[in-house]
Write a protein that holds these residues in place. Structure first.
Motif, PDB file in Angstrom:
ATOM      1  N   ILE A  27       0.941  -1.328   0.358  1.00 17.90           N
ATOM      2  CA  ILE A  27      -0.398   0.319  -0.172  1.00 17.90           C
ATOM      3  C   ILE A  27       1.014   1.209  -0.322  1.00 17.90           C
ATOM      4  CG2 ILE A  27      -1.553   1.269   1.169  1.00 17.90           C
ATOM      5  CD1 ILE A  27      -2.922  -1.312   2.186  1.00 17.90           C
ATOM      6  N   GLU A  28       1.689   1.279   0.941  1.00 18.94           N
ATOM      7  CA  GLU A  28       2.960   2.305   1.045  1.00 18.94           C
ATOM      8  C   GLU A  28       3.644   2.725  -0.305  1.00 18.94           C
ATOM      9  OE1 GLU A  28       2.920   3.380   3.471  1.00 18.94           O
ATOM     10  OE2 GLU A  28       4.629   5.186   4.082  1.00 18.94           O
ATOM     11  N   ASN A  29       4.114   1.905  -0.871  1.00 19.34           N
ATOM     12  CA  ASN A  29       4.464   2.213  -2.715  1.00 19.34           C
ATOM     13  C   ASN A  29       3.338   2.337  -3.469  1.00 19.34           C
ATOM     14  OD1 ASN A  29       6.929   1.004  -1.426  1.00 19.34           O
ATOM     15  ND2 ASN A  29       6.960  -0.975  -1.935  1.00 19.34           N
ATOM     16  N   LEU A  30       1.967   1.344  -3.387  1.00 18.48           N
ATOM     17  CA  LEU A  30       1.591   2.338  -4.216  1.00 18.48           C
ATOM     18  C   LEU A  30       0.699   4.091  -3.438  1.00 18.48           C
ATOM     19  CD1 LEU A  30      -1.144  -0.595  -4.246  1.00 18.48           C
ATOM     20  CD2 LEU A  30       0.906   0.325  -6.613  1.00 18.48           C
ATOM     21  N   ALA A  34     -11.200  -6.257   6.106  1.00 16.57           N
ATOM     22  CA  ALA A  34     -12.273  -6.759   4.762  1.00 16.57           C
ATOM     23  C   ALA A  34     -12.183  -7.788   4.570  1.00 16.57           C
ATOM     24  CB  ALA A  34     -12.984  -5.760   4.483  1.00 16.57           C
ATOM     25  N   ASP A  35     -12.639  -8.920   4.691  1.00 15.01           N
ATOM     26  CA  ASP A  35     -12.458 -10.009   4.621  1.00 15.01           C
ATOM     27  C   ASP A  35     -10.986 -10.417   3.553  1.00 15.01           C
ATOM     28  OD1 ASP A  35     -15.422 -10.580   3.439  1.00 15.01           O
ATOM     29  OD2 ASP A  35     -14.777  -8.821   1.771  1.00 15.01           O
ATOM     30  N   GLY A  36     -10.562 -10.031   5.384  1.00 15.15           N
ATOM     31  CA  GLY A  36      -9.242 -10.840   5.280  1.00 15.15           C
ATOM     32  C   GLY A  36      -7.989  -9.556   4.927  1.00 15.15           C
ATOM     33  N   GLU A  37      -8.376  -8.917   3.446  1.00 10.87           N
ATOM     34  CA  GLU A  37      -7.815  -8.060   2.311  1.00 10.87           C
ATOM     35  C   GLU A  37      -6.846  -6.889   3.234  1.00 10.87           C
ATOM     36  OE1 GLU A  37      -8.058  -6.070  -1.665  1.00 10.87           O
ATOM     37  OE2 GLU A  37      -9.639  -6.817  -0.866  1.00 10.87           O
ATOM     38  N   VAL A  38      -6.070  -6.453   3.623  1.00  8.35           N
ATOM     39  CA  VAL A  38      -5.612  -5.269   4.276  1.00  8.35           C
ATOM     40  C   VAL A  38      -6.091  -3.900   2.993  1.00  8.35           C
ATOM     41  CG1 VAL A  38      -3.532  -3.993   5.078  1.00  8.35           C
ATOM     42  CG2 VAL A  38      -3.703  -5.811   6.005  1.00  8.35           C
ATOM     43  N   ARG A  39      -6.717  -2.954   3.084  1.00  9.37           N
ATOM     44  CA  ARG A  39      -7.753  -1.696   2.596  1.00  9.37           C
ATOM     45  C   ARG A  39      -6.517  -0.705   2.231  1.00  9.37           C
ATOM     46  NH1 ARG A  39     -13.868  -2.943   1.407  1.00  9.37           N
ATOM     47  NH2 ARG A  39     -13.658  -1.873   3.820  1.00  9.37           N
ATOM     48  N   GLY A  40      -6.615  -0.787   3.724  1.00  2.00           N
ATOM     49  CA  GLY A  40      -5.779   0.978   4.505  1.00  2.00           C
ATOM     50  C   GLY A  40      -5.679   0.619   5.903  1.00  2.00           C
ATOM     51  N   HIS A  95      -5.508   1.309  -0.016  1.00  2.00           N
ATOM     52  CA  HIS A  95      -4.853   1.174  -1.159  1.00  2.00           C
ATOM     53  C   HIS A  95      -5.701   1.566  -2.496  1.00  2.00           C
ATOM     54  CE1 HIS A  95      -4.149  -1.888  -4.443  1.00  2.00           C
ATOM     55  NE2 HIS A  95      -3.539  -2.402  -3.609  1.00  2.00           N
ATOM     56  N   PRO A  96      -5.317   1.986  -3.473  1.00  2.00           N
ATOM     57  CA  PRO A  96      -5.952   2.686  -4.481  1.00  2.00           C
ATOM     58  C   PRO A  96      -7.024   1.383  -4.875  1.00  2.00           C
ATOM     59  CG  PRO A  96      -3.642   2.646  -4.650  1.00  2.00           C
ATOM     60  CD  PRO A  96      -3.775   1.484  -3.648  1.00  2.00           C
ATOM     61  N   LEU A  97      -7.140   0.883  -5.043  1.00  2.00           N
ATOM     62  CA  LEU A  97      -8.391  -0.220  -5.821  1.00  2.00           C
ATOM     63  C   LEU A  97      -9.698   0.198  -4.764  1.00  2.00           C
ATOM     64  CD1 LEU A  97      -7.061  -3.820  -6.077  1.00  2.00           C
ATOM     65  CD2 LEU A  97      -7.306  -1.702  -7.864  1.00  2.00           C
ATOM     66  N   HIS A  98      -9.101   0.679  -3.616  1.00  2.00           N
ATOM     67  CA  HIS A  98     -10.421   0.851  -2.162  1.00  2.00           C
ATOM     68  C   HIS A  98     -11.119   2.253  -2.527  1.00  2.00           C
ATOM     69  CE1 HIS A  98     -10.741  -3.712  -2.730  1.00  2.00           C
ATOM     70  NE2 HIS A  98      -9.320  -3.790  -2.293  1.00  2.00           N
ATOM     71  N   THR A  99     -10.352   3.756  -2.286  1.00  2.00           N
ATOM     72  CA  THR A  99     -10.410   4.945  -2.486  1.00  2.00           C
ATOM     73  C   THR A  99     -12.094   4.990  -2.430  1.00  2.00           C
ATOM     74  OG1 THR A  99      -9.577   5.688  -4.692  1.00  2.00           O
ATOM     75  CG2 THR A  99      -7.946   5.212  -2.230  1.00  2.00           C
ATOM     76  N   GLY A 100     -12.337   6.275  -1.589  1.00  2.00           N
ATOM     77  CA  GLY A 100     -13.765   6.927  -1.823  1.00  2.00           C
ATOM     78  C   GLY A 100     -15.320   5.364  -1.361  1.00  2.00           C
TER      79      GLY A 100
END
Ligand SMILES: CC(C)(COP(=O)(O)OP(=O)(O)OC[C@H]1O[C@@H](n2cnc3c(N)ncnc32)[C@H](O)[C@@H]1OP(=O)(O)O)[C@@H](O)C(=O)NCCC(=O)NCCS
Length: 154
Positions: free
Chosen positions: A21-24, A52-58, A79-84
């Motif tokens: 996440i940091e690198n993205l 959520a669901d085991g995925e670190v999103r932020g 994570h850019p896939l989960h913004t907003g």
């Protein structure tokens, strides 16, 4: 951090996802694997993740100082896939709750002057600008200093 919340304290197994996440999210001044692991071990810090669901999103990383009633948000990113989706907003609330539980009265942070999304995020959550640091980031950008008083009955 109730039972339904996807926000929980980070553990060492989260560090690879945190580094990704940091690198993205950040072009410079990044936290690396070693620094995340160090922050997980020290008592003067707390890292919360949205998983959520085991995925670190932020994540949000808080720093504490002995003899200070202020907590500092050192970093926050989604994570850019989960913004907003309200992930950072929920992390800010969780960070404030954690600071309150530690008996702290203030939350502070620095934000790049050109980071409109982050400035909006924090100003919507009641943070006010109280100063700035010139030439604060790796590329010479100034930092805006923000703070919020943490009322105990929220
Ligand atoms: C800034 C950041 C953390 C926001 O994360 P997010 O999970 O998308 O934010 P949320 O969905 O919780 O949005 C909360 C509020 O942030 C603000 N915001 C978020 N993205 C925004 C954007 N692209 N433009 C303007 N405001 C934005 C809005 O005020 C929003 O409230 P609203 O939805 O009611 O309008 C994310 O964009 C990010 O990780 N950026 C890169 C890393 C970074 O700059 N971190 C901050 C360092 S201080």
């Amino acid at each position: 951090m109730n039972r339904m919340s996807p926000i929980r304290p980070a553990v060492p197994a989260d560090v690879s996802a945190l580094v990704a996440i940091e690198n993205l999210c950040f072009p410079g001044n990044r936290l690396d694997r070693r620094r995340f692991l160090y922050q997980l071990r020290t008592a003067n810090s707390a890292t919360l993740v949205d998983a959520a669901d085991g995925e670190v999103r932020g994540y949000v990383l808080l720093l504490f100082r002995r003899n200070s009633l202020a907590a500092r948000i050192y970093s926050i990113a989604t994570h850019p896939l989960h913004t907003g989706k309200g992930i950072a907003a929920a992390l800010v609330c969780a960070a404030e709750q954690l600071a309150r539980e530690r008996g702290l009265h203030w939350q502070r942070l620095e934000v790049r002057q050109d980071n409109a999304a982050s400035l909006s995020l924090f100003q919507r959550h009641g943070y006010r600008i109280f100063g700035s640091y010139a030439d604060y980031y790796h590329d010479g950008m100034d930092a805006v200093r923000l703070e919020k008083e943490l009322s105990l009955n929220q």
